[in-house]
Enzyme design. Structure first.
Site, PDB file in Angstrom:
ATOM      1  N   ASN A   1       1.093  -1.047   0.068  1.00  0.00           N
ATOM      2  CA  ASN A   1       0.016  -0.025   0.107  1.00  0.00           C
ATOM      3  C   ASN A   1       0.838   1.127   0.193  1.00  0.00           C
ATOM      4  OD1 ASN A   1      -2.349   1.564  -0.038  1.00  0.00           O
ATOM      5  ND2 ASN A   1      -2.310   1.694   2.430  1.00  0.00           N
TER       6      ASN A   1
ATOM      7  N   ARG B   1       1.169  11.332   3.582  1.00  0.00           N
ATOM      8  CA  ARG B   1      -0.274  10.599   3.821  1.00  0.00           C
ATOM      9  C   ARG B   1       0.246   9.337   4.557  1.00  0.00           C
ATOM     10  NH1 ARG B   1      -5.403   9.479   5.442  1.00  0.00           N
ATOM     11  NH2 ARG B   1      -6.087   7.973   3.994  1.00  0.00           N
TER      12      ARG B   1
ATOM     13  N   HIS C   1      -4.705  14.676  -5.575  1.00  0.00           N
ATOM     14  CA  HIS C   1      -3.455  14.812  -4.614  1.00  0.00           C
ATOM     15  C   HIS C   1      -2.390  15.835  -4.975  1.00  0.00           C
ATOM     16  CE1 HIS C   1      -4.207  10.673  -2.935  1.00  0.00           C
ATOM     17  NE2 HIS C   1      -4.552  10.210  -4.029  1.00  0.00           N
TER      18      HIS C   1
END
EC number: 2.1.1.14
Length: 767
Positions: free
Chosen positions: A117, A516, A695
């Site tokens: 991820n 993030r 983003h």
């Protein structure tokens, strides 16, 4: 003596210090010197941890201000030409523009790092690319560590993996034509390391664990025949899967060490033992770098005793991969259940585990018997815990039938019914789910969590935020609304907190990309939904508007992929338990009058094994659990799913088999390139290709969005297209969000009008 090292350490800090420093810099609240100061403190802290744990090397070069692939591009001097930056004088502000975009240029494309991820920034290469050198940050960090008299082992992504993961936008251009120039630049880097007295350098080549075409296999020999003679010992690192099928090729390379992942692929050890040349070091990844369960230290030691006898000093002990993928330390976890906590090891604890294994092998097990016994006790306690198995769940799993994975009717029939029922315009507009998580929202959630406000006060504040989101969407003219997710801390954690079988950390942060960070929940036992999770909130949001309100859920595969998952049963079994929980929620949303329900699966592609020979099994159960979660509704209810920042073209049949009525995907950074595969495949259902990058703070113009939509219409019939951003808007502010969405709605209206005029014109032409 077996030596110990790690492939990399988490860089964000135990309390996300890097994140907060980055964001302060972006807001103009601090300068470059302050940001660099925080970064230096973190690096030194992490090197100290490694030395305190007795590791033989500290790893340097694993730090990045945003992403290690972007760092490498900056070091090589291979920056996207469209930005016009001079590599050797790149500033941190310019570095962040590459990652986040600016008013003139969209950000570099971002995608998943193999099957993790973590998201990396994709290098943009072309015929004009040179590798003449860029910033010296890498060498500055090495000098920083050398100044402390630390035993430094630098790490870089290897040249072949770097080239393999890059992209070109030039038709017909072969990236491999850049290999000689790239190797020359790597050789120059190794020469600088040699001059500094560096003994070992780690070059990561996880591409060796992929199915590679012959020309890419040949590239390894070309690259390392040159780099192996540069005067620095090269540790070639593979991870995330087996590289055993390349063992004979790699064994012939003039490298000095090879790292293999024995957590993901323990079966490969025998192959490497058979081909490993006599002088070559073998680094074995025996501690899981991607999960947080304590290791069975005694079992690991026993498995390595014979290997230690065979290799002696040529045996190195390491985690399977970089520890980037796990949290920093358990030390700050004050509220985690004591039993569950005793079963876990984060990055810092994994350093201690490496130390115990090495000492057991070097000095004998009696030297660390106390530590081995403690690990044994934790493992025994976990296996015997009554909190792990739930009879209610076991019974429900046993009652699953094949028809639970099928909708009542096929898509073609459902689509007609839904068009009549939902009455949406052509090119309907919507968003992916979340709206800006303002300071006020975060403060409200924090106050409630601390007990500073009561449940009723919290509910009223959250409902006020929901009404704000709904009214803003109505004013913008969006067709299908969302409630904004003000009550949700994270798309996985929020649901996990309401399910049995999950545990949660306070500071278990893991970097997903840039600043993030996510806090993956821990699946330690059987999953069960005791009560509805989103129904009241979604029903309230729908009561505020006459427009359609989407119910927003996270799908079972993503719930699995973005959690730390129990390792005592197949992942497919845990995914099925999650699917049954989501299925109950979907049913309850439909009963509450919600006619559009989105089940997000951004991690669907991420879960795909690296080897194609393993794909079929994964795709079979992953598709099945999604369909089980989604198929308990009537034909009138429209099921959406969302996927982002992944390559889909090679699994389109499986995505189609998921049979979602609408899929939304990220396509803006690739200028709709990802959509081409859906068109070539003739994807049958409706699709919403993202028309702007959430983003980036950049607000796209109406004209830019309309151009993307027109490009989409060339690939997918307009009657099957939706209009939406790439992803959720949680990380953005309201001013840019409203400006971008207003332009998006205006572009959709303009294209509707244009298509209507064209259709009228065509109908007027005599046949």
């Amino acid at each position: 003596m077996a030596r110990t090292h790690i492939l990399g350490f988490p860089r964000v800090g135990a309390h996300r210090e890097l994140k907060f420093a980055q964001e302060a810099f972006w807001r103009g609240e601090s300068d470059e010197a302050a940001l660099r100061g925080v970064a230096k403190d973190l690096r030194n802290r992490h090197w100290t941890l490694q030395r305190s744990a007795g590791l033989d090397f500290v790893t340097v070069g694993d730090f990045a201000y945003y992403d290690q692939m972007l760092n490498l591009s900056a070091l090589l001097g291979a920056l996207p030409a469209r930005f016009g930056f001079t590599p050797s004088t790149l500033t941190l502000s310019q570095y962040y523009e590459l990652a986040r975009g600016n008013t003139a240029q969209p950000a570099m494309e971002m995608t998943k790092w193999f099957d993790t991820n973590y998201h990396y920034l994709v290098p943009e290469l072309g015929s004009q690319t040179t590798f003449d050198g860029g910033v010296d940050w890498f060498f500055d960090e090495i000098d920083e560590a050398l100044a402390r008299n630390l035993p430094v082992k630098p790490v870089l992504v290897g040249p072949v993996t770097y080239l393999y993961l890059s992209k070109t936008h030039e038709s017909g251009f072969d990236r491999l034509s850049l290999l000689p120039a790239l190797i020359a630049r790597y050789a120059a880097i190794l020469e600088q390391l040699r001059r500094r007295g560096i003994e070992w350098v780690q070059l990561d080549e996880p591409a060796l664990c992929l199915d590679l075409e012959p020309q890419w296999l040949d590239a390894f020999a070309i690259a390392y025949d040159n780099l192996g003679a540069c005067g620095v010992n090269v540790m070639l690192a593979t991870y995330f899967d087996t590289a055993a099928d390349k063992a004979r090729l790699v064994a012939k390379l003039p490298v000095h060490g090879i790292h293999i992942d024995l957590v993901r692929a323990p079966q490969q050890l025998d192959v490497w033992r058979a081909v490993l040349p006599a002088p070559t070091v073998l680094s074995v990844g025996v501690i899981d770098g991607r999960n947080i369960w304590r290791a069975d230290l005694r079992k690991i030691v026993r498995s390595l005793e014979t290997l230690k006898t065979e290799l002696g000093d040529r045996l190195w002990i390491a985690p399977s991969c970089s520890l980037l993928h796990v949290p920093v330390s358990l030390e700050a976890e004050r509220k985690l259940d004591a039993s569950v906590k005793s079963w876990l090891a984060f990055a810092t604890e994994k350093l201690s585990e490496l130390n115990v294994i090495a000492r057991a092998l070097n000095d004998g097990q009696p030297a660390v018997e106390q530590q081995l016994a403690a690990a044994d006790a934790a493992l025994d306690a976990r296996r015997s815990s009554g909190a792990v198995v739930n009879p209610l769940v076991q019974k429900r799993v046993g009652a699953v039938t094949d028809d639970m994975a099928e909708r009542k009717s096929g898509f073609a029939e459902r689509n007609i019914i839904q068009r009549q029922s939902l009455r949406l315009p052509a090119l309907p507009t919507t968003t992916i789910g979340s709206f800006p998580q303002t300071p006020a929202i975060r403060q409200t959630r924090a106050a409630f969590k601390r007990g500073d406000i009561g449940a009723l006060d919290y509910l009223e504040r959250i409902r006020a935020e929901i009404e704000t989101a709904v009214r803003r969407q109505e004013a913008l003219g969006l067709d299908v609304l969302v409630h904004g997710e003000a009550e949700r801390n994270d798309m996985v954690e929020y649901f996990g907190e309401q399910l049995w079988g999950y545990a949660f950390t306070e500071n278990g942060w893991v970097q997903s990309y840039g600043s993030r960070c996510v806090k993956p929940p821990i699946i330690y036992g059987d999953i069960y939904r005791p009560e509805p999770m989103t129904v009241d909130t979604t029903r309230y949001a729908q009561s505020l508007t006459e427009r359609l309100m989407k119910g927003m859920l996270t799908g079972p595969v993503t719930m699995l992929q973005w959690s730390f998952v129990r390792d005592d049963q197949p992942r497919s079994t845990t995914a099925l338990q999650l699917a049954l929980a989501i299925r109950s929620e979907v049913s309850d949303l439909e009963k509450a009058g919600i006619r559009v329900i989105q089940i997000d699966e951004p991690a669907f592609r991420e879960g795909l094994p690296l080897r194609k020979s393993d794909w079929a099994h994964y795709l079979e159960w992953a598709v099945r659990v999604f369909k089980i979660s989604a198929s308990a509704v009537a034909d009138e209810t429209q099921i959406h799913t969302h996927m982002c920042y992944s390559e889909f073209n090679d699994i389109l049949p499986s995505i189609a088999a998921m049979d979602a009525d609408v899929i939304t995907i990220e396509t803006s950074r690739s200028a709709m390139e990802l959509l081409d595969g859906f068109g070539e495949f003739d994807y049958p259902n409706e699709i919403g290709p993202g028309v702007y990058d959430i983003h980036s703070p950049r607000v796209p113009s109406v004209e830019a969005i309309q151009r993307l939509l027109e490009r989409a219409c060339e690939v997918i019939p307009a009657e099957r297209l939706w209009v939406n951003p790439d992803c959720g808007l949680k990380t953005r502010g309201w001013p840019e969000t409203e400006a971008a969405l207003a332009n998006m709605v205006e572009a959709a209206k303009a294209l509707r009008a244009k298509l209507a005029i064209e259709a009228l014109s065509e109908s007027a032409v005599p046949g």
